[in-house]
Design an enzyme around this catalytic site. Structure first.
Site, mmCIF file in Angstrom:
data_model
loop_
_atom_site.group_PDB
_atom_site.id
_atom_site.type_symbol
_atom_site.label_atom_id
_atom_site.label_comp_id
_atom_site.label_asym_id
_atom_site.label_seq_id
_atom_site.Cartn_x
_atom_site.Cartn_y
_atom_site.Cartn_z
ATOM 1 C CG ASP A 195 20.662 -101.495 -69.462
ATOM 2 O OD1 ASP A 195 21.601 -100.691 -69.317
ATOM 3 O OD2 ASP A 195 19.515 -101.307 -68.989
ATOM 4 C CE1 TYR A 255 15.308 -100.918 -64.873
ATOM 5 C CE2 TYR A 255 17.015 -102.006 -66.150
ATOM 6 C CZ TYR A 255 16.255 -100.891 -65.872
ATOM 7 O OH TYR A 255 16.447 -99.763 -66.619
ATOM 8 C CE LYS A 263 20.307 -98.492 -66.720
ATOM 9 N NZ LYS A 263 19.505 -99.715 -66.821
ATOM 10 C CG HIS A 298 18.138 -96.036 -62.853
ATOM 11 N ND1 HIS A 298 17.839 -97.329 -62.524
ATOM 12 C CD2 HIS A 298 17.423 -95.779 -63.984
ATOM 13 C CE1 HIS A 298 16.985 -97.833 -63.409
ATOM 14 N NE2 HIS A 298 16.723 -96.912 -64.304
ATOM 15 C CG PHE A 319 12.595 -111.477 -71.379
ATOM 16 C CD1 PHE A 319 13.755 -110.779 -71.697
ATOM 17 C CD2 PHE A 319 12.118 -111.391 -70.074
ATOM 18 C CE1 PHE A 319 14.422 -110.009 -70.762
ATOM 19 C CE2 PHE A 319 12.778 -110.622 -69.128
ATOM 20 C CZ PHE A 319 13.929 -109.928 -69.469
ATOM 21 C CG ASN A 320 9.263 -114.079 -78.719
ATOM 22 O OD1 ASN A 320 9.842 -114.070 -79.800
ATOM 23 N ND2 ASN A 320 8.174 -114.789 -78.505
HETATM 24 P P1 NAP Z 1 11.796 -101.557 -75.549
HETATM 25 O O1 NAP Z 1 13.036 -102.311 -75.831
HETATM 26 O O2 NAP Z 1 11.498 -100.319 -76.283
HETATM 27 O O3 NAP Z 1 10.510 -102.467 -75.735
HETATM 28 C C1 NAP Z 1 10.284 -103.625 -75.026
HETATM 29 C C2 NAP Z 1 8.914 -104.162 -75.422
HETATM 30 O O4 NAP Z 1 8.859 -104.410 -76.820
HETATM 31 C C3 NAP Z 1 8.629 -105.441 -74.735
HETATM 32 O O5 NAP Z 1 7.236 -105.440 -74.446
HETATM 33 C C4 NAP Z 1 8.954 -106.512 -75.790
HETATM 34 O O6 NAP Z 1 8.158 -107.650 -75.574
HETATM 35 C C5 NAP Z 1 8.597 -105.802 -77.066
HETATM 36 N N1 NAP Z 1 9.432 -106.181 -78.211
HETATM 37 C C6 NAP Z 1 10.764 -106.387 -78.235
HETATM 38 N N2 NAP Z 1 11.201 -106.700 -79.470
HETATM 39 C C7 NAP Z 1 10.104 -106.697 -80.260
HETATM 40 C C8 NAP Z 1 9.888 -106.930 -81.637
HETATM 41 N N3 NAP Z 1 10.897 -107.251 -82.459
HETATM 42 N N4 NAP Z 1 8.611 -106.859 -82.113
HETATM 43 C C9 NAP Z 1 7.574 -106.541 -81.303
HETATM 44 N N5 NAP Z 1 7.725 -106.278 -79.983
HETATM 45 C C10 NAP Z 1 8.972 -106.366 -79.456
HETATM 46 O O7 NAP Z 1 11.644 -101.218 -74.024
HETATM 47 P P2 NAP Z 1 12.393 -101.007 -72.712
HETATM 48 O O8 NAP Z 1 12.434 -102.309 -71.978
HETATM 49 O O9 NAP Z 1 11.750 -99.838 -72.099
HETATM 50 O O10 NAP Z 1 13.877 -100.569 -73.078
HETATM 51 C C11 NAP Z 1 14.947 -101.472 -73.291
HETATM 52 C C12 NAP Z 1 15.862 -101.550 -72.074
HETATM 53 O O11 NAP Z 1 16.364 -100.244 -71.762
HETATM 54 C C13 NAP Z 1 15.185 -101.979 -70.779
HETATM 55 O O12 NAP Z 1 14.918 -103.359 -70.731
HETATM 56 C C14 NAP Z 1 16.191 -101.493 -69.766
HETATM 57 O O13 NAP Z 1 17.287 -102.384 -69.718
HETATM 58 C C15 NAP Z 1 16.582 -100.143 -70.362
HETATM 59 N N6 NAP Z 1 15.760 -99.011 -69.822
HETATM 60 C C16 NAP Z 1 16.406 -98.056 -69.083
HETATM 61 C C17 NAP Z 1 15.687 -97.009 -68.529
HETATM 62 C C18 NAP Z 1 16.411 -95.983 -67.709
HETATM 63 O O14 NAP Z 1 15.749 -95.207 -66.983
HETATM 64 N N7 NAP Z 1 17.723 -95.916 -67.783
HETATM 65 C C19 NAP Z 1 14.315 -96.879 -68.742
HETATM 66 C C20 NAP Z 1 13.685 -97.845 -69.530
HETATM 67 C C21 NAP Z 1 14.418 -98.898 -70.079
HETATM 68 P P3 NAP Z 1 8.751 -109.177 -75.594
HETATM 69 O O15 NAP Z 1 9.749 -109.290 -74.489
HETATM 70 O O16 NAP Z 1 7.526 -109.999 -75.344
HETATM 71 O O17 NAP Z 1 9.326 -109.383 -76.967
#
Ligand code: NAP
Length: 328
Positions: free
Chosen positions: A58, A63, A93, A126, A272-273
């Site tokens: 995604d 981004y 998006k 978006h 990214f880990n």
């Molecule tokens: P998320 O997936 O809820 O959380 C990401 C955070 O959690 C990062 O800080 C990551 O850090 C950490 N994390 C990931 N796996 C983990 C685990 N197993 N244990 C502990 N911490 C963990 O957040 P998000 O990035 O908001 O959402 C995911 C994706 O959805 C985005 O990357 C984007 O592609 C999309 N998105 C779309 C919109 C929209 O408006 N359409 C808005 C927000 C997001 P590390 O990388 O250090 O592990």
């Protein structure tokens, strides 16, 4: 439909999108590292994710991860990790400043140039707002907000699909009300609505509405989001989730992702880990009990992404209310 040969090497289930008939893996890899995007870090993370078995990625114009994803795909093909780009499902998006009639197709072509692909699997609007053309900023400034010409912008999205530049099209951050308007006016109905969705923001009404209308809800910020990108620790620190995780020998992240998957939605997770991306993949060979699901159902609800804390820092509140329609 073209044959996507090998979308599920790590046993990630797939769904079939109603309008396009395309297959979509139900766990996707998020790439929003905004505002601190490091090209090489994103590229290495995507390549590692492909190695581990992620097949759905995604991204978005906002981004700045389109280019590194493109490079990682080329590298994955040359290393033989995948046969071709056909093995992947890539979403990007349309940013708000390009959400104007006449700007949609050029914006997608620009994204394709950056990702170095001939087509995108899924193209999403978006946000349900337009902003002054030429501004690629987040959060959007109130003075840049313009009402969106939903009919004309959606007609341009349909043109992207007809021209074969996007195999499927959809929306993101659309309330039931805004999605209803698109559905009522569309020749090609949206296949996806990507929204915040986690145990603390379960969006029951929107989920049921999407299901009833054949729109696949895709869940973002399932773990509560990157704090620097408008998220909070509320989800990962939730006591009820910690209790379930402890008792089950899983992590809170896995409980959140499994719960979302069991709601019948497509799930995104960004890490990214290396270890955490592996952990996030390991959610398909166990399930939550009825009692655990019931406990999660009872968690008090509040929006996390761009929630109250974020608004108090970045306000004004009406700007965000305009985005959400003030709806649950
Ligand atoms: P998320 O997936 O809820 O959380 C990401 C955070 O959690 C990062 O800080 C990551 O850090 C950490 N994390 C990931 N796996 C983990 C685990 N197993 N244990 C502990 N911490 C963990 O957040 P998000 O990035 O908001 O959402 C995911 C994706 O959805 C985005 O990357 C984007 O592609 C999309 N998105 C779309 C919109 C929209 O408006 N359409 C808005 C927000 C997001 P590390 O990388 O250090 O592990």
């Amino acid at each position: 439909m073209k044959n996507q040969s090998d979308l599920t090497p790590a046993s990630v289930p797939v769904a079939v999108l109603k309008s396009s008939g395309q297959k979509i893996p139900l766990l996707g890899f998020g790439t929003a590292a905004f505002p601190n995007v490091d090209h090489e870090v994103v590229k290495a993370a995507v390549l590692e994710a492909i190695k581990q078995g992620y097949r759905h990625f995604d991204t978005a114009t906002l981004y700045y991860s389109e280019e590194p994803i493109g490079e990682a795909i080329a590298e994955a093909v040359s290393q033989g990790l995948i046969k071709s780009r056909e093995d992947l499902f890539i979403t990007t998006k349309l940013w708000c400043s390009d959400a104007h009639p006449g700007l949609v197709l050029p914006a997608l072509k620009n994204s394709l140039k950056k990702i170095k692909l001939d087509y995108i699997d899924l193209y999403l609007i978006h946000w349900p707002v337009s902003t002054k053309p030429g501004t690629y900023e987040f959060p959007m400034k109130k003075e840049d907000f313009m009402p969106m010409d939903f009919k004309a912008v959606w007609a341009d999205m349909e043109e992207c699909q007809r021209k074969g530049l996007a195999r499927s099209i959809g929306v993101s951050n659309f309330s039931c009300k805004k999605l209803s308007f698109i559905l009522a006016n569309a020749q090609i109905p949206p296949d996806v609505n990507q929204v915040e969705f986690n145990p603390l923001w379960q969006q029951k009404k929107l989920r049921e509405f999407c299901e009833a209308n054949g729109v696949l809800l895709t869940a973002y910020s399932v773990l509560g989001a990157l704090v620097s990108n408008g998220g909070s620790n509320k989800v990962m620190e939730c006591e009820q989730l910690k209790e379930i995780a402890r008792a089950k020998g899983k992590t809170v992240a896995q409980i959140c992702l499994r719960w979302a998957y069991e709601q019948g939605v497509c799930v995104l997770a960004k890490s990214f880990n290396k270890e955490r991306m592996k952990e996030n993949l390991e959610i398909f060979d166990w399930e939550l009990t009825e009692e655990e699901s019931k406990k999660i159902d009872e968690i008090p609800q509040s929006r996390g992404y761009l929630g109250e804390d974020y608004i108090s820092e970045h306000g004004p509140y009406e700007t965000f209310e305009e985005l959400w329609d003030g709806e649950l």
